[in-house]
Enzyme design. Structure first.
Site, PDB file in Angstrom:
ATOM      1  CB  THR B 129      -0.953   0.046   1.212  1.00 16.93           C
ATOM      2  OG1 THR B 129      -0.176  -0.130   2.387  1.00 16.93           O
ATOM      3  CG2 THR B 129      -1.990  -1.024   1.137  1.00 16.93           C
ATOM      4  CB  SER B 135      -4.051  -2.143  -1.925  1.00 18.74           C
ATOM      5  OG  SER B 135      -5.448  -2.098  -1.824  1.00 18.74           O
ATOM      6  CB  ILE B 161       4.805  -1.175   5.846  1.00 24.00           C
ATOM      7  CG1 ILE B 161       4.589  -0.559   4.451  1.00 24.00           C
ATOM      8  CG2 ILE B 161       5.511  -2.534   5.757  1.00 24.00           C
ATOM      9  CD1 ILE B 161       3.670  -1.321   3.511  1.00 24.00           C
ATOM     10  NE  ARG B 273     -24.332  -6.536  36.372  1.00 20.48           N
ATOM     11  CZ  ARG B 273     -24.497  -5.803  37.464  1.00 20.48           C
ATOM     12  NH1 ARG B 273     -24.051  -6.189  38.628  1.00 20.48           N
ATOM     13  NH2 ARG B 273     -25.128  -4.645  37.360  1.00 20.48           N
ATOM     14  CB  ILE B 342     -23.480  -8.242  27.290  1.00 23.90           C
ATOM     15  CG1 ILE B 342     -24.584  -8.530  26.264  1.00 23.90           C
ATOM     16  CG2 ILE B 342     -23.517  -9.273  28.425  1.00 23.90           C
ATOM     17  CD1 ILE B 342     -24.385  -9.787  25.444  1.00 23.90           C
ATOM     18  N   GLY B 344     -21.567  -3.726  29.896  1.00 27.36           N
ATOM     19  CA  GLY B 344     -21.925  -2.418  30.452  1.00 27.36           C
ATOM     20  C   GLY B 344     -20.700  -1.651  30.917  1.00 27.36           C
ATOM     21  CD  GLU B 368      -4.906  -9.157   4.229  1.00 29.51           C
ATOM     22  OE1 GLU B 368      -5.099  -9.649   3.127  1.00 29.51           O
ATOM     23  OE2 GLU B 368      -3.791  -9.062   4.774  1.00 29.51           O
ATOM     24  CB  THR B 370     -13.120  -1.498   3.345  1.00 30.24           C
ATOM     25  OG1 THR B 370     -13.462  -1.343   1.957  1.00 30.24           O
ATOM     26  CG2 THR B 370     -12.030  -0.504   3.719  1.00 30.24           C
ATOM     27  CB  SER B 371     -17.113  -4.464   4.694  1.00 29.79           C
ATOM     28  OG  SER B 371     -16.631  -4.964   5.919  1.00 29.79           O
TER      29      SER B 371
END
Lengths: 126, 382
Positions: B129, B135, B161, B273, B342, B344, B368, B370-371
Site C-alpha cells: 500500500t 492498494s 506497513i 452477573r 452486555i 456495560g 486486507e 474494507t467490507s
C-alpha cells in the site's frame, strides 16, 4: 474496465487469433470449458501459474495479457489496415466470389475447414 | 464428502495454541496495547520461535512442514483469539512468504524462507500500500528502474506497513515502467533487511491492532539485483491478487478468533452477573443476542474452512475467501459491540479486554480490503 475483464478479453483475442476453440484450450489447460469461459469473462481470477501455461500455449508473453487497452490502440489500427489489404488480394476475392453461392451451412463447413487447417499448424492436433 | 471434524493432530494443535493464546499472548498484548506504539515486543518474537509458528507457513523442503490451509486457519483462529494484533504480525509474514511461494525461484525460496526459522524469532513484511492510492496497483508511485548490469533502483515509499523495521526481508511492489503499459509494469522485489537506501518513518499510533507495529518505509535509490525480482517480469499484479485472495480467508480466521473471544467473554459475564436474583443470561434480550452470536460464529468458521479447503484442493477460492473475510470481520464488530453492551460499565473501564477487542475488530474490517472492497470482489465473481 475491471482488470480481470481486460485479462479475459486479451485471452479470448489471443485464443481466437490462433483459431483455437474454448474447448481445445480448456482441454490443454486441464480445466473445464465453463472455467475457461469464466476466465475470459473476467468472472474467475487467473492465477500466475495458469496464465504462465496459457501464455506458452498461445505463444504470448505474460505482459501481453496485462497491458492497458490504450497501449494496443496503435496495434489494433495496424491490424485493421492489414486485414483490409489482405481482403483486397486476388485469391481472397476468388474465395469470396465462390462462397457467395454457398448455403450458410456450406459456408460454415468452409470456415470449419480453415480452422482445422490452422489448428494443425499450431500443433493443436498433435 | 466434506468432514466438519478436525483430525486428532489438528485437535492437539488447537489445544496447544489455545493455551499459548490464553496464557502468553493475551496477557502480553493487553499490556502492549495500553502503551505507546513500539517495535515488535521481544516476547512475541520468542513465542514465534519457541512454538515454531513460521514452520506452518514454510514448506517442508525449506525447513518447515507440509503447508495445509485448513490447519493454518486453526492456527490463525487461536492466535486471533489471543490477540488479533499478534495474529496480524504473523499474517504479514505469511503474505510475504506466500508471494515467494507463488512466484519465487528455487534460489529465492532457499535463500529467504529459512531466515524465518531463526531461533530468536523472525518476521517478514509485505509492502504494497501507498499513501495516495492505497492498494490500487495502477496508481503506484514507487518505481523500480532497470539500471546498470542487471540492477534495479527503487524509489518511493510504502505505508502503512506492518513489521516495518523488524522484518528479515520485505516484499515490495513497484512500477518498473513509465505507467503506459498499466498492470504489465507492476513487479515485486525481495529486499533483505538493512539494504542501503531503505529507511523507516515513525511508528503509527492507531486505534486498534496496536500491538502490530505499523510505519512507513522509504526507498531512496535502493539498489537491488534483478535476481530479487519475484516471478516473470510483469507478474506483480497477479502475485498480489493471488496472495491477497489467500490471505483474506486467513484474516477471516483471525476475526473468528476475535469474535469468539468477545462472545465467550460476554457469555461468561452474562452467566455470572445477577440482577434481581437471576443471571442476566436468562433474560431473553441477552440470551437471544448470545444465541445469534454463537450461531454466526459457527457459520463464519465454516466459511473460512470452506475457502481454505478449496485452497488445499487447488480450486478457485477468490469469492469464498472474500466472503469469509467479509462475514467474519463484520461478525467481529457485531460481537464486540454487543459484548460491550452486555458488559456495560465493566467493559468501559480501561484496561479492558472487551474494549481492546472492540478496537481491534473495527480495524479488522479495514485491513486486507474494507467490507465494501470484499463486496466488490464477490460481485465480480457472481
Amino acid at each position: 474496465m475491471k482488470s480481470y475483464e481486460l485479462i479475459g478479453q486479451k485471452l479470448q483475442k489471443a485464443r481466437e487469433e490462433l483459431g483455437m476453440s474454448q474447448k481445445d484450450l480448456a482441454r490443454r489447460l486441464g480445466c473445464s470449458q465453463a472455467s475457461l469461459s469464466n476466465y475470459e469473462l473476467g468472472k474467475r481470477r487467473l492465477y500466475l501459474s495458469d496464465l504462465h501455461r496459457i501464455s506458452k500455449i498461445l505463444n504470448k508473453p505474460i505482459t501481453y495479457f496485462l497491458e492497458s487497452p490504450g497501449e494496443n490502440a496503435e496495434e489494433n489500427t495496424r491490424d485493421k489496415d492489414d486485414l483490409h489489404n489482405f481482403l483486397k488480394q486476388q485469391f481472397m476475392r476468388e474465395i469470396m466470389l465462390e462462397a457467395k453461392d454457398l448455403t450458410p451451412m456450406q459456408r460454415r463447413s468452409v470456415l470449419d475447414y480453415i480452422k482445422w487447417q490452422k489448428s494443425r499448424l499450431s500443433g493443436d492436433m498433435a | 464428502m466434506i468432514s466438519f471434524e478436525l483430525t486428532k493432530d489438528q485437535k492437539a494443535l488447537q489445544k496447544r495454541l489455545h493455551s499459548i493464546a490464553l496464557d502468553k499472548i493475551r496477557p502480553y498484548s493487553l499490556e502492549i496495547d495500553a502503551g505507546r506504539p513500539g517495535k515488535i515486543d521481544k516476547r512475541f518474537l520468542e513465542i514465534i520461535a519457541q512454538e515454531n509458528l513460521n514452520a506452518f507457513i514454510i514448506p517442508e523442503e525449506y525447513g518447515g512442514m507440509p503447508l495445509k490451509w485448513v490447519t493454518l486457519s486453526i492456527v490463525m483462529e487461536e492466535l486471533g483469539f489471543g490477540c488479533a494484533g499478534f495474529a496480524g504480525i504473523y499474517a504479514q509474514t505469511l503474505h510475504a512468504v506466500s508471494t515467494i511461494l507463488i512466484g519465487g525461484s528455487t534460489i529465492q525460496k532457499k535463500t529467504f524462507l529459512p531466515l524465518l526459522l531463526n531461533p530468536s524469532g523472525a518476521v517478514a513484511s509485505f509492502c504494497l500500500t501507498e499513501e495516495k492510492g492505497g492498494s490500487d496497483v495502477s496508481s503506484f508511485s514507487t518505481t523500480a528502474q532497470l539500471g546498470e548490469k542487471g540492477y534495479y533502483r527503487l524509489n518511493g515509499s510504502k505505508t502503512p506497513i506492518i513489521n516495518a523495521g523488524d522484518a528479515e526481508f520485505y516484499v515490495v511492489w513497484a512500477n518498473t515502467g513509465t505507467g503506459r503499459k498499466g498492470l504489465a509494469e507492476i513487479n515485486a522485489f525481495i529486499i533483505p533487511r538493512d539494504t542501503p537506501g531503505m529507511g523507516y518513518g515513525g511508528l503509527h499510533d492507531k486505534p486498534g491492532l496496536r500491538v502490530a507495529p505499523t510505519a512507513t518505509i522509504f526507498l531512496e535509490d535502493l539498489k537491488i539485483p534483478s535476481s530479487n525480482l519475484v516471478g516473470p517480469s510483469g507478474s506483480g499484479y497477479l502475485l498480489f491478487t493471488q496472495t491477497i485472495d489467500r490471505g483474506r480467508a486467513l484474516v477471516g480466521s483471525i476475526c473468528v478468533g476475535l469474535a469468539r473471544a468477545a462472545t465467550e467473554l460476554a457469555i461468561e459475564f452474562a452467566k455470572e452477573r445477577h440482577v434481581r436474583g437471576r443471571p442476566i443470561a436468562s433474560n431473553q434480550g441477552i440470551g437471544f443476542t448470545l444465541a445469534e452470536l454463537a450461531t454466526e460464529l459457527e457459520a463464519a468458521r465454516l466459511l473460512v474452512w470452506k475457502a481454505c479447503r478449496r485452497m488445499d484442493k487447488h480450486m478457485d477460492y477468490t469469492a469464498l475467501s472474500s466472503m469469509a473475510k467479509l462475514f467474519a470481520s463484520e461478525l467481529a464488530v457485531r460481537a464486540t459491540s454487543q459484548g460491550m453492551l452486555i458488559l456495560g460499565q465493566k467493559g468501559c473501564k480501561r484496561p479492558s479486554l472487551m474494549d481492546k477487542l472492540l478496537r481491534d475488530a473495527q480495524m479488522s474490517r479495514i485491513i486486507e480490503g474494507t467490507s465494501q472492497v470484499q463486496k466488490m470482489i464477490i460481485a465480480t465473481q457472481l
